[in-house]
Design a protein around this motif. Structure first.
Motif, mmCIF file in Angstrom:
data_model
loop_
_atom_site.group_PDB
_atom_site.id
_atom_site.type_symbol
_atom_site.label_atom_id
_atom_site.label_comp_id
_atom_site.label_asym_id
_atom_site.label_seq_id
_atom_site.Cartn_x
_atom_site.Cartn_y
_atom_site.Cartn_z
ATOM 1 N N LEU A 257 0.834 -1.206 0.000
ATOM 2 C CA LEU A 257 0.000 0.000 0.000
ATOM 3 C C LEU A 257 0.864 1.250 0.000
ATOM 4 O O LEU A 257 0.543 2.253 -0.663
ATOM 5 C CB LEU A 257 -0.927 -0.010 1.226
ATOM 6 C CG LEU A 257 -2.055 -1.043 1.221
ATOM 7 C CD1 LEU A 257 -2.804 -1.017 2.545
ATOM 8 C CD2 LEU A 257 -3.015 -0.781 0.062
ATOM 9 N N GLY A 258 1.987 1.179 0.753
ATOM 10 C CA GLY A 258 2.904 2.311 0.786
ATOM 11 C C GLY A 258 3.484 2.605 -0.587
ATOM 12 O O GLY A 258 3.622 3.776 -0.981
ATOM 13 N N LEU A 259 3.828 1.541 -1.338
ATOM 14 C CA LEU A 259 4.348 1.735 -2.691
ATOM 15 C C LEU A 259 3.302 2.397 -3.585
ATOM 16 O O LEU A 259 3.623 3.308 -4.364
ATOM 17 C CB LEU A 259 4.757 0.385 -3.295
ATOM 18 C CG LEU A 259 5.990 -0.297 -2.698
ATOM 19 C CD1 LEU A 259 6.233 -1.642 -3.383
ATOM 20 C CD2 LEU A 259 7.229 0.588 -2.850
ATOM 21 N N LEU A 260 2.059 1.955 -3.470
ATOM 22 C CA LEU A 260 0.999 2.515 -4.312
ATOM 23 C C LEU A 260 0.761 3.996 -4.010
ATOM 24 O O LEU A 260 0.395 4.776 -4.907
ATOM 25 C CB LEU A 260 -0.300 1.724 -4.105
ATOM 26 C CG LEU A 260 -0.300 0.284 -4.616
ATOM 27 C CD1 LEU A 260 -1.575 -0.431 -4.196
ATOM 28 C CD2 LEU A 260 -0.161 0.258 -6.140
ATOM 29 N N ILE A 261 0.980 4.369 -2.759
ATOM 30 C CA ILE A 261 0.774 5.764 -2.363
ATOM 31 C C ILE A 261 1.995 6.628 -2.678
ATOM 32 O O ILE A 261 1.875 7.763 -3.165
ATOM 33 C CB ILE A 261 0.439 5.851 -0.859
ATOM 34 C CG1 ILE A 261 -0.896 5.170 -0.581
ATOM 35 C CG2 ILE A 261 0.413 7.310 -0.392
ATOM 36 C CD1 ILE A 261 -1.215 5.033 0.895
ATOM 37 N N LEU A 268 3.902 2.189 -12.582
ATOM 38 C CA LEU A 268 5.119 1.601 -12.032
ATOM 39 C C LEU A 268 4.850 1.041 -10.638
ATOM 40 O O LEU A 268 5.334 -0.047 -10.288
ATOM 41 C CB LEU A 268 6.221 2.660 -11.967
ATOM 42 C CG LEU A 268 7.546 2.220 -11.306
ATOM 43 C CD1 LEU A 268 8.161 1.052 -12.074
ATOM 44 C CD2 LEU A 268 8.510 3.406 -11.218
ATOM 45 N N ALA A 269 4.064 1.772 -9.850
ATOM 46 C CA ALA A 269 3.740 1.318 -8.499
ATOM 47 C C ALA A 269 2.978 -0.003 -8.547
ATOM 48 O O ALA A 269 3.291 -0.949 -7.807
ATOM 49 C CB ALA A 269 2.913 2.379 -7.782
ATOM 50 N N LEU A 270 1.973 -0.070 -9.429
ATOM 51 C CA LEU A 270 1.192 -1.296 -9.554
ATOM 52 C C LEU A 270 2.062 -2.444 -10.048
ATOM 53 O O LEU A 270 1.947 -3.577 -9.563
ATOM 54 C CB LEU A 270 0.020 -1.060 -10.512
ATOM 55 C CG LEU A 270 -0.904 -2.263 -10.737
ATOM 56 C CD1 LEU A 270 -1.535 -2.706 -9.421
ATOM 57 C CD2 LEU A 270 -1.984 -1.922 -11.771
ATOM 58 N N GLY A 271 2.943 -2.156 -10.988
ATOM 59 C CA GLY A 271 3.845 -3.187 -11.497
ATOM 60 C C GLY A 271 4.762 -3.721 -10.402
ATOM 61 O O GLY A 271 5.039 -4.925 -10.340
ATOM 62 N N SER A 272 5.233 -2.822 -9.530
ATOM 63 C CA SER A 272 6.098 -3.237 -8.430
ATOM 64 C C SER A 272 5.359 -4.157 -7.463
ATOM 65 O O SER A 272 5.884 -5.189 -7.020
ATOM 66 C CB SER A 272 6.627 -2.006 -7.683
ATOM 67 O OG SER A 272 7.366 -1.166 -8.539
ATOM 68 N N GLY A 275 4.769 -7.439 -9.095
ATOM 69 C CA GLY A 275 6.034 -8.165 -9.208
ATOM 70 C C GLY A 275 6.414 -8.860 -7.910
ATOM 71 O O GLY A 275 6.870 -10.005 -7.920
ATOM 72 N N ILE A 276 6.230 -8.157 -6.799
ATOM 73 C CA ILE A 276 6.503 -8.766 -5.491
ATOM 74 C C ILE A 276 5.569 -9.948 -5.249
ATOM 75 O O ILE A 276 5.988 -11.011 -4.784
ATOM 76 C CB ILE A 276 6.348 -7.721 -4.373
ATOM 77 C CG1 ILE A 276 7.394 -6.613 -4.527
ATOM 78 C CG2 ILE A 276 6.461 -8.386 -2.994
ATOM 79 C CD1 ILE A 276 7.203 -5.449 -3.570
ATOM 80 N N PHE A 277 4.295 -9.766 -5.588
ATOM 81 C CA PHE A 277 3.321 -10.849 -5.425
ATOM 82 C C PHE A 277 3.732 -12.068 -6.253
ATOM 83 O O PHE A 277 3.713 -13.206 -5.759
ATOM 84 C CB PHE A 277 1.930 -10.372 -5.850
ATOM 85 C CG PHE A 277 0.874 -11.440 -5.781
ATOM 86 C CD1 PHE A 277 0.261 -11.753 -4.575
ATOM 87 C CD2 PHE A 277 0.490 -12.129 -6.923
ATOM 88 C CE1 PHE A 277 -0.720 -12.739 -4.504
ATOM 89 C CE2 PHE A 277 -0.482 -13.119 -6.869
ATOM 90 C CZ PHE A 277 -1.091 -13.427 -5.647
#
Length: 355
Positions: A257-261, A268-272, A275-277
């Protein structure tokens, strides 16, 4: 020594007849009683059960279904010195109760004894995952809980006040186990079969959603709330390794959630995040040796973790109070198949094995 076999039911019309027949066959010397503790079935469960020489008790408003309410419902009507808990989709091994009673007779400080739960629905990813991991229901010897049920000493239950917490939609066996152990009683798993368990023959992901809707997944949060402030709370935290896992998964969710914010480029945030998932799923698929099982394991983690706060902040009722209920009919006047016929007909006349 006589036994009250409590069968917990909620819409078990497909298997309840078979379960009752095995329960009747399993009563040592035909002595004791079988109690169908129904949590408000809307199908033909009660109608089918009424054909057998069993006692049927059912919750009434304002009582609501939960994993913890069924055993306590049956216990408050039980009349025997030993209490055997099974689900409405289990076949009780006919040789279990005599061996379990003998164990309790030899070990006066044992509060309960059980055996192995043989899972029959291994095409379901949830039950496959349960069998593969080092789950409490797979361990032999001294144990911390009797997942799947077993035989309890009534005196031990009365010593701690009540059998199972009506507020718990899951983890009711662990709660019972830690209360018994805190009071000085022990639990033991024999290296032999206790029951065959058939479970839910539904899609694994649908089962997850169903367990959310029925609040089953809220169980661990409810357990934490029920135990908070009790003298055994610290012990509980150390004995539930899944709590550490859920904490890590919660940190992962918050980080995502922090990355998305924080990342301005939302693509890029969604891709990250995705990618982790994908990396976590790949790791679990490698460990499990199966992509489907790896993916399901990760999704199950997320469901369980998100359910914790819902369970912790849920309202509670007095777990030692009377469960609002009624007894249906008179079990002593019912007739049904001979107590031994069901087990033989379904292939349980051979020597009992552990798995």
């Amino acid at each position: 020594m006589s036994v009250s076999v409590i069968i917990k039911t909620l819409n078990e019309e497909k298997r309840i007849a078979r379960t009752i027949e095995f329960a009747l066959a399993g009563l040592p010397g035909g002595r004791g009683e079988v109690i169908v503790a129904d949590s408000g079935s809307s199908d033909a469960t009660v109608e089918i059960a009424s054909r057998y020489p069993v006692r049927i008790v059912q919750i009434e408003n304002p009582a609501r279904p939960s994993c913890g309410i069924g055993p306590q419902l049956g216990f408050q009507y039980a009349r025997q010195d030993f209490i055997c808990l099974i689900d409405g989709d289990m076949d009780l091994d006919p040789g279990f109760l005599p061996e379990a009673l003998a164990y309790l007779d030899r070990h006066p400080k044992a509060g309960g004894v059980t055996g192995h739960v043989e899972e029959m629905m291994l095409d379901n990813l949830e039950y496959t995952r349960r069998v593969q991991r080092n789950a409490p229901e797979n361990r032999t010897g001294a144990i911390d809980r009797m997942n799947g049920g077993g035989l309890y000493r009534r005196a031990a239950v009365e010593n701690i006040g009540y059998l199972t917490d009506r507020n718990l939609h899951g983890y009711e066996e662990f709660d019972l186990g830690i209360r018994l152990r805190h009071a000085g009683w022990s639990l033991f798993r024999l290296d032999r079969r206790f029951v065959r368990h058939y479970g839910h023959n539904v899609n694994s992901y649908r089962l997850l959603v169903r367990r959310w809707k029925t609040k089953y997944l809220f169980g661990i949060g409810e357990l934490l709330r029920a135990s908070f402030g009790k003298p055994y709370f610290a012990r509980l935290l150390t004995e539930l390794p899944e709590l550490r896992l859920w904490a890590l998964v919660a940190a992962w969710i918050l980080f995502s959630l922090g990355l998305l914010i924080a990342i301005p480029d939302k693509l890029l945030a969604l891709g990250s995040v995705l990618g982790i998932f994908a990396a976590v799923v790949a790791l679990m698929s490698w460990r499990k040796g199966n992509f489907k099982l790896g993916l399901y394991t990760v999704v199950a983690w997320l469901f369980h973790t998100m359910a914790v706060p819902f369970g912790f902040f849920a309202p509670r009722r007095d777990p030692g109070g009377w469960v609002e209920s009624r007894e249906i009919g008179d079990g002593d006047e019912k007739t049904g198949p001979h107590p031994g016929s069901g087990a033989r007909a379904h292939g349980f006349d051979q020597p009992s094995l552990a798995g």
